[in-house]
Design a protein around this motif. Sequence first.
Motif, PDB file in Angstrom:
ATOM      1  N   TYR A 149       0.667  -2.657  12.121  1.00 20.39           N
ATOM      2  CA  TYR A 149       2.109  -2.669  12.380  1.00 20.39           C
ATOM      3  C   TYR A 149       2.389  -2.804  13.877  1.00 20.39           C
ATOM      4  CZ  TYR A 149       6.872  -0.800  12.848  1.00 20.39           C
ATOM      5  OH  TYR A 149       8.194  -0.607  13.174  1.00 20.39           O
ATOM      6  N   GLU A 162       5.540  -2.170   6.116  1.00 21.38           N
ATOM      7  CA  GLU A 162       5.158  -3.426   5.469  1.00 21.38           C
ATOM      8  C   GLU A 162       6.343  -4.369   5.322  1.00 21.38           C
ATOM      9  OE1 GLU A 162       1.249  -2.569   2.812  1.00 21.38           O
ATOM     10  OE2 GLU A 162       3.138  -1.883   1.973  1.00 21.38           O
ATOM     11  N   THR A 165       0.866  -1.168   0.000  1.00 30.26           N
ATOM     12  CA  THR A 165       0.000   0.000   0.000  1.00 30.26           C
ATOM     13  C   THR A 165       0.904   1.220   0.000  1.00 30.26           C
ATOM     14  OG1 THR A 165      -1.645  -1.188   1.310  1.00 30.26           O
ATOM     15  CG2 THR A 165      -1.840   1.210   1.221  1.00 30.26           C
ATOM     16  N   GLU A 221       7.385   4.930   8.149  1.00 31.57           N
ATOM     17  CA  GLU A 221       6.548   5.181   6.973  1.00 31.57           C
ATOM     18  C   GLU A 221       7.144   4.576   5.702  1.00 31.57           C
ATOM     19  OE1 GLU A 221       8.560   9.222   7.950  1.00 31.57           O
ATOM     20  OE2 GLU A 221       7.763   7.470   9.011  1.00 31.57           O
ATOM     21  N   TYR A 280       0.312   4.676   3.378  1.00 27.80           N
ATOM     22  CA  TYR A 280      -0.082   4.064   4.642  1.00 27.80           C
ATOM     23  C   TYR A 280      -1.182   4.892   5.299  1.00 27.80           C
ATOM     24  CZ  TYR A 280       4.176   1.166   4.536  1.00 27.80           C
ATOM     25  OH  TYR A 280       5.146   0.270   4.203  1.00 27.80           O
ATOM     26  N   THR A 289      -2.944   0.711   8.708  1.00 28.19           N
ATOM     27  CA  THR A 289      -1.626   0.117   8.481  1.00 28.19           C
ATOM     28  C   THR A 289      -0.776   0.210   9.739  1.00 28.19           C
ATOM     29  OG1 THR A 289      -1.702   0.737   6.137  1.00 28.19           O
ATOM     30  CG2 THR A 289       0.455   0.163   7.059  1.00 28.19           C
ATOM     31  N   TYR A 290      -0.788   1.374  10.363  1.00 23.68           N
ATOM     32  CA  TYR A 290       0.019   1.562  11.565  1.00 23.68           C
ATOM     33  C   TYR A 290      -0.545   0.780  12.747  1.00 23.68           C
ATOM     34  CZ  TYR A 290       2.455   5.191   8.973  1.00 23.68           C
ATOM     35  OH  TYR A 290       3.203   5.859   8.039  1.00 23.68           O
TER      36      TYR A 290
END
Length: 223
Positions: A133, A163, A122, A159, A125, A129-130
């Motif tokens: 994570y 991923e 992606t 950042e 982000y 996503t975070y």
Amino acid sequence: MFYIIPNNARAIMTTTNPPSNKNLPAELPFDDSMEGRNDAIKWSDLQASSTTLPDLETAGRMLIKERLGYLPSLNVTLAIEPNIRALLMAYQKGETTFDIMLEQADRYIKLARNEDIRRNTTLEYDHSTYELYSSFLSLFAHKAKERIAKFLGYAPPVEYSAEAEMFIRKILADDTIYLDEKITTYDIKAVTLITYRTALYEHGKATADIIPLIGSNLSSLSV
């Protein structure tokens, strides 16, 4: 030599012209209807791969892996494999030099790398996503971050690396995969993603799309 060209490959075709740089697309053809189905293989790619210099299939994939540092899935590599095989054939027949063959092959391999990144990441982000994570296989978070920093030579901003770090966490958590202290194809794939994202955000997509292939430039890593 780092790849093997079968001895009988010369007899496959009497004339083989290397692909012209003028016809090299900016991106690999991609059907938007397949978005999200990363394992899908286009029939046209499969057909072209099965009929174009099939005896050079292994040599072509070995070259892709050697230059890129890892081998993407077939749904990504099939689109460039006929061109890579044609370049290998042209080199074997003395129609091009080794350096020119590699230069042209790298252009196709970069297309595959960029497509592999586009399909499996992606680029922007978001909050989810975070959140992922922070929680995904957190037991392996520190080790994954350390491993990436070891081979990059620095700890990248989250950042750029979120991923990639989660990918390495997943590999570390897999009991069937052993990662020793040396760099592996998994590490190279993670580093490739980070270096691409870094170039993308700091210099733009045009620059990111042409960054050097990690496999052909391992001396730049802390290996």
